[in-house]
Scaffold this motif. Sequence first.
Motif, PDB file in Angstrom:
ATOM      1  N   ILE A  58     -29.681  -8.406  43.400  1.00  0.00           N
ATOM      2  CA  ILE A  58     -29.489  -6.977  42.440  1.00  0.00           C
ATOM      3  C   ILE A  58     -28.504  -7.646  41.284  1.00  0.00           C
ATOM      4  N   VAL A  59     -29.065  -7.283  40.074  1.00  0.00           N
ATOM      5  CA  VAL A  59     -28.093  -7.644  38.966  1.00  0.00           C
ATOM      6  C   VAL A  59     -27.709  -6.238  38.301  1.00  0.00           C
ATOM      7  N   HIS A  60     -26.391  -6.125  38.219  1.00  0.00           N
ATOM      8  CA  HIS A  60     -26.190  -4.782  37.392  1.00  0.00           C
ATOM      9  C   HIS A  60     -25.202  -4.796  36.620  1.00  0.00           C
ATOM     10  N   GLY A  61     -25.393  -4.096  35.460  1.00  0.00           N
ATOM     11  CA  GLY A  61     -24.433  -4.034  34.692  1.00  0.00           C
ATOM     12  C   GLY A  61     -23.318  -2.848  34.775  1.00  0.00           C
ATOM     13  N   GLY A  62     -22.061  -3.340  34.869  1.00  0.00           N
ATOM     14  CA  GLY A  62     -20.958  -2.540  35.079  1.00  0.00           C
ATOM     15  C   GLY A  62     -20.875  -1.375  34.252  1.00  0.00           C
ATOM     16  N   LYS A  63     -21.309  -1.396  32.945  1.00  0.00           N
ATOM     17  CA  LYS A  63     -21.409  -0.407  31.980  1.00  0.00           C
ATOM     18  C   LYS A  63     -22.623   0.340  31.772  1.00  0.00           C
ATOM     19  N   VAL A  88     -22.531  -8.624  39.269  1.00  0.00           N
ATOM     20  CA  VAL A  88     -22.156  -7.344  38.376  1.00  0.00           C
ATOM     21  C   VAL A  88     -21.893  -8.043  36.973  1.00  0.00           C
ATOM     22  N   PHE A  89     -22.395  -7.890  35.816  1.00  0.00           N
ATOM     23  CA  PHE A  89     -21.725  -8.256  34.705  1.00  0.00           C
ATOM     24  C   PHE A  89     -20.729  -6.910  34.235  1.00  0.00           C
ATOM     25  N   SER A  90     -19.632  -7.303  34.291  1.00  0.00           N
ATOM     26  CA  SER A  90     -18.549  -6.273  34.152  1.00  0.00           C
ATOM     27  C   SER A  90     -18.840  -5.352  32.747  1.00  0.00           C
ATOM     28  N   ASP A  91     -19.367  -6.089  31.876  1.00  0.00           N
ATOM     29  CA  ASP A  91     -19.451  -5.377  30.679  1.00  0.00           C
ATOM     30  C   ASP A  91     -21.003  -5.120  30.288  1.00  0.00           C
ATOM     31  N   GLY A  92     -21.804  -5.325  31.126  1.00  0.00           N
ATOM     32  CA  GLY A  92     -23.300  -5.171  31.127  1.00  0.00           C
ATOM     33  C   GLY A  92     -23.767  -3.859  30.788  1.00  0.00           C
ATOM     34  N   HIS A  94     -27.453  -1.378  30.637  1.00  0.00           N
ATOM     35  CA  HIS A  94     -28.815  -1.107  31.657  1.00  0.00           C
ATOM     36  C   HIS A  94     -29.541  -2.451  31.229  1.00  0.00           C
ATOM     37  N   CYS A  95     -29.991  -2.934  32.364  1.00  0.00           N
ATOM     38  CA  CYS A  95     -30.896  -4.100  32.701  1.00  0.00           C
ATOM     39  C   CYS A  95     -30.036  -5.308  31.815  1.00  0.00           C
ATOM     40  N   VAL A  96     -28.853  -5.328  31.769  1.00  0.00           N
ATOM     41  CA  VAL A  96     -28.043  -6.182  31.255  1.00  0.00           C
ATOM     42  C   VAL A  96     -28.673  -6.903  30.013  1.00  0.00           C
ATOM     43  N   TYR A  97     -29.062  -6.118  29.124  1.00  0.00           N
ATOM     44  CA  TYR A  97     -29.517  -6.636  27.677  1.00  0.00           C
ATOM     45  C   TYR A  97     -28.758  -7.273  27.063  1.00  0.00           C
ATOM     46  N   ASN A  98     -27.434  -6.949  26.941  1.00  0.00           N
ATOM     47  CA  ASN A  98     -26.411  -7.666  26.430  1.00  0.00           C
ATOM     48  C   ASN A  98     -25.942  -8.737  26.608  1.00  0.00           C
ATOM     49  N   HIS A  99     -26.409  -9.536  27.793  1.00  0.00           N
ATOM     50  CA  HIS A  99     -26.073 -10.870  28.358  1.00  0.00           C
ATOM     51  C   HIS A  99     -27.718 -11.496  28.924  1.00  0.00           C
ATOM     52  N   ARG A 100     -28.499 -11.099  28.061  1.00  0.00           N
ATOM     53  CA  ARG A 100     -29.888 -11.596  28.434  1.00  0.00           C
ATOM     54  C   ARG A 100     -30.274 -13.019  28.847  1.00  0.00           C
ATOM     55  N   GLN A 101     -29.613 -14.042  28.020  1.00  0.00           N
ATOM     56  CA  GLN A 101     -29.787 -15.388  28.391  1.00  0.00           C
ATOM     57  C   GLN A 101     -29.048 -15.490  29.800  1.00  0.00           C
ATOM     58  N   ASP A 102     -27.755 -15.296  29.956  1.00  0.00           N
ATOM     59  CA  ASP A 102     -27.117 -15.490  31.360  1.00  0.00           C
ATOM     60  C   ASP A 102     -27.819 -14.841  32.498  1.00  0.00           C
ATOM     61  N   ARG A 103     -28.333 -13.615  32.224  1.00  0.00           N
ATOM     62  CA  ARG A 103     -28.864 -12.904  33.166  1.00  0.00           C
ATOM     63  C   ARG A 103     -30.377 -13.490  33.516  1.00  0.00           C
ATOM     64  N   ASP A 104     -31.113 -14.281  32.624  1.00  0.00           N
ATOM     65  CA  ASP A 104     -32.412 -14.728  33.003  1.00  0.00           C
ATOM     66  C   ASP A 104     -32.217 -16.169  33.551  1.00  0.00           C
ATOM     67  N   VAL A 105     -31.138 -16.736  33.420  1.00  0.00           N
ATOM     68  CA  VAL A 105     -30.707 -18.002  33.923  1.00  0.00           C
ATOM     69  C   VAL A 105     -30.495 -17.672  35.252  1.00  0.00           C
ATOM     70  N   LEU A 106     -29.559 -16.818  35.584  1.00  0.00           N
ATOM     71  CA  LEU A 106     -29.252 -16.559  36.895  1.00  0.00           C
ATOM     72  C   LEU A 106     -30.356 -16.109  37.804  1.00  0.00           C
ATOM     73  N   ILE A 107     -31.253 -15.200  37.161  1.00  0.00           N
ATOM     74  CA  ILE A 107     -32.336 -14.754  38.032  1.00  0.00           C
ATOM     75  C   ILE A 107     -33.240 -16.062  38.130  1.00  0.00           C
ATOM     76  N   ALA A 108     -33.662 -16.752  37.201  1.00  0.00           N
ATOM     77  CA  ALA A 108     -34.601 -18.045  37.530  1.00  0.00           C
ATOM     78  C   ALA A 108     -33.918 -18.954  38.467  1.00  0.00           C
ATOM     79  N   ASP A 109     -32.631 -19.272  38.422  1.00  0.00           N
ATOM     80  CA  ASP A 109     -32.062 -20.167  39.415  1.00  0.00           C
ATOM     81  C   ASP A 109     -32.037 -19.444  40.654  1.00  0.00           C
ATOM     82  N   TRP A 110     -31.756 -18.296  40.971  1.00  0.00           N
ATOM     83  CA  TRP A 110     -31.959 -17.559  42.290  1.00  0.00           C
ATOM     84  C   TRP A 110     -33.370 -17.758  42.856  1.00  0.00           C
TER      85      TRP A 110
END
Length: 124
Positions: A58-63, A88-92, A94-110
């Motif tokens: 679960i990848v969630h945006g804190g905001k 949780v991306f504390s300042d993320g 919805h869909c953590v669009y504001n951390h797109r690259q970090d989110r995508d790397v995290l998901i790919a690695d997982w």
Amino acid sequence: MLRQRRHPRPRTHPPSVGTFFTKMMAFCASKDAQETSAVWATVNPVAEGPNAGYPLLIVHGGKDPLVSDERVDMLVRLALTDDQEMVVFSDGDHCVYNHRQDRDVLIADWICSRLGQAGTNGAW
């Protein structure tokens, strides 16, 4: 003033229009709204059945203005798997669009880490 709407109950049927529904149609490899709705109605990450026990990320945006922390916590609590991780991306948003690259790397690695485990002992 920002007004937040809270849904007292989880949605029991998928939306029939909008970007999310369009993505679900693509995911279901269908251009038919009724067929997609029928497939989506079978998705329940907290139900017993053939999907219980699968890894869950679960990848969630804190905001996130659409999905509350309480809903995410409920999903984690009720998920029928021991292999779960929540990030949780504390300042993320919805869909953590504001951390797109970090989110995508995290998901790919997982996903890669779980694919490396698949089949090693006949289970995830």
